[in-house]
Design an enzyme around this catalytic site. Structure first.
Site, short mmCIF file in Angstrom:
data_model
loop_
_atom_site.label_atom_id
_atom_site.label_comp_id
_atom_site.label_asym_id
_atom_site.label_seq_id
_atom_site.Cartn_x
_atom_site.Cartn_y
_atom_site.Cartn_z
N LYS A 159 0.85 -1.19 0.00
CA LYS A 159 0.00 0.00 0.00
C LYS A 159 0.89 1.24 0.00
O LYS A 159 1.74 1.42 0.88
CB LYS A 159 -0.88 -0.02 1.25
CG LYS A 159 -2.35 0.06 0.93
CD LYS A 159 -3.18 -0.07 2.18
CE LYS A 159 -4.61 0.33 1.90
NZ LYS A 159 -5.41 0.32 3.12
O1 G3P Z 1 -8.48 0.60 4.18
C1 G3P Z 1 -8.59 1.84 4.74
C2 G3P Z 1 -9.92 2.51 4.65
O2 G3P Z 1 -10.91 1.62 4.40
C3 G3P Z 1 -10.13 3.47 5.79
O3 G3P Z 1 -11.43 3.58 6.21
O4 G3P Z 1 -13.15 4.26 7.85
O5 G3P Z 1 -10.75 4.91 8.23
O6 G3P Z 1 -12.09 6.00 6.45
P1 G3P Z 1 -11.89 4.75 7.24
#
Ligand code: G3P
Length: 219
Positions: A88
């Site tokens: 990533k």
């Molecule tokens: O994989 C990372 C992503 O899905 C982050 O999600 O909920 O932290 O915006 P969030």
């Protein structure tokens, strides 16, 4: 549409994988922190649970550092699982440089923190295996996150990019339905939302009724 689990919680990933619905996993530094395990412990176990792309994030801020970190991660994974490593990489100029080099060396990359279709286009051009638009965070800012999924899916189809779209930052089951309707290749979904997807009160009620009625059938 493929389903990835957006989590570094190994017990949760194990349970969901046993349902037969998991095609890959995405992690990030926040999810690793939340798991309470070390990055090393996660790397050692996660590949034995899911045989599919597993995204692990680098933290360097320059391309050379990202590439070095990516190679260190790959070297920590046993040979038979190395094909499943997806590094990533953050969406910025240094990230694009790293993606270009890593893709030439056959290392899969997942360009993360994508918030616009232009960013996704650039990541695909640099050779990213995956792009991760964060739709929930766009929704939080008052934008329509799903709009960029529609655009990115169209753009990638127009030019036959091999890059796959991972809808990330999913906040509720409707996001999953929208991702699938728009033809996204992958949705990476937090375990809590996968559990919401499987549940329906009418299913539970129906099971209970069948069990109750069966008890009254003449034996
Ligand atoms: O994989 C990372 C992503 O899905 C982050 O999600 O909920 O932290 O915006 P969030």
């Amino acid at each position: 549409m493929k389903i990835f689990v957006d989590s570094a919680d190994l017990d949760e990933i194990k349970e969901l994988a046993s349902w037969g619905i998991v095609d890959g996993v995405t992690t990030n530094p926040t999810l690793v922190k939340r798991s309470g395990r070390s990055f090393q412990e996660i790397i050692e176990e996660i590949f034995t649970i899911v045989d599919g792309p597993i995204s692990l994030e680098v933290l360097s801020e320059d391309a050379d550092g990202m590439i070095q970190e990516a190679k260190e991660i790959v070297s920590k994974v046993s040979k038979k699982y190395q094909k499943n490593v997806a590094i990533k990489i953050p969406m910025n100029p240094e990230g694009l440089k790293a993606v270009k080099k890593l893709s030439k060396e056959g290392i899969q990359t997942n360009v993360t923190l994508v918030f616009s279709s232009n960013q996704a286009l650039l990541a695909a051009k640099a050779g990213a295996s995956f792009v991760s638009p964060f739709i929930g965070r766009l929704d939080d800012m008052g934008h329509e996150g799903m709009q960029i999924i529609e655009e990115i899916v169209d753009i990638f189809e127009n030019y036959d990019f091999e890059t796959e779209v991972i809808v990330a930052s999913i906040r509720h089951p409707i996001h999953v339905i929208q991702s699938a309707s728009l033809g996204a290749h992958i949705a990476t979904i937090p375990p809590k939302i996968i559990r919401q997807m499987v549940k329906h009160s009418l299913t539970d009620k129906g099971i209970q009724q069948f069990l109750d009625d069966w008890r009254d059938v003449k034996k």
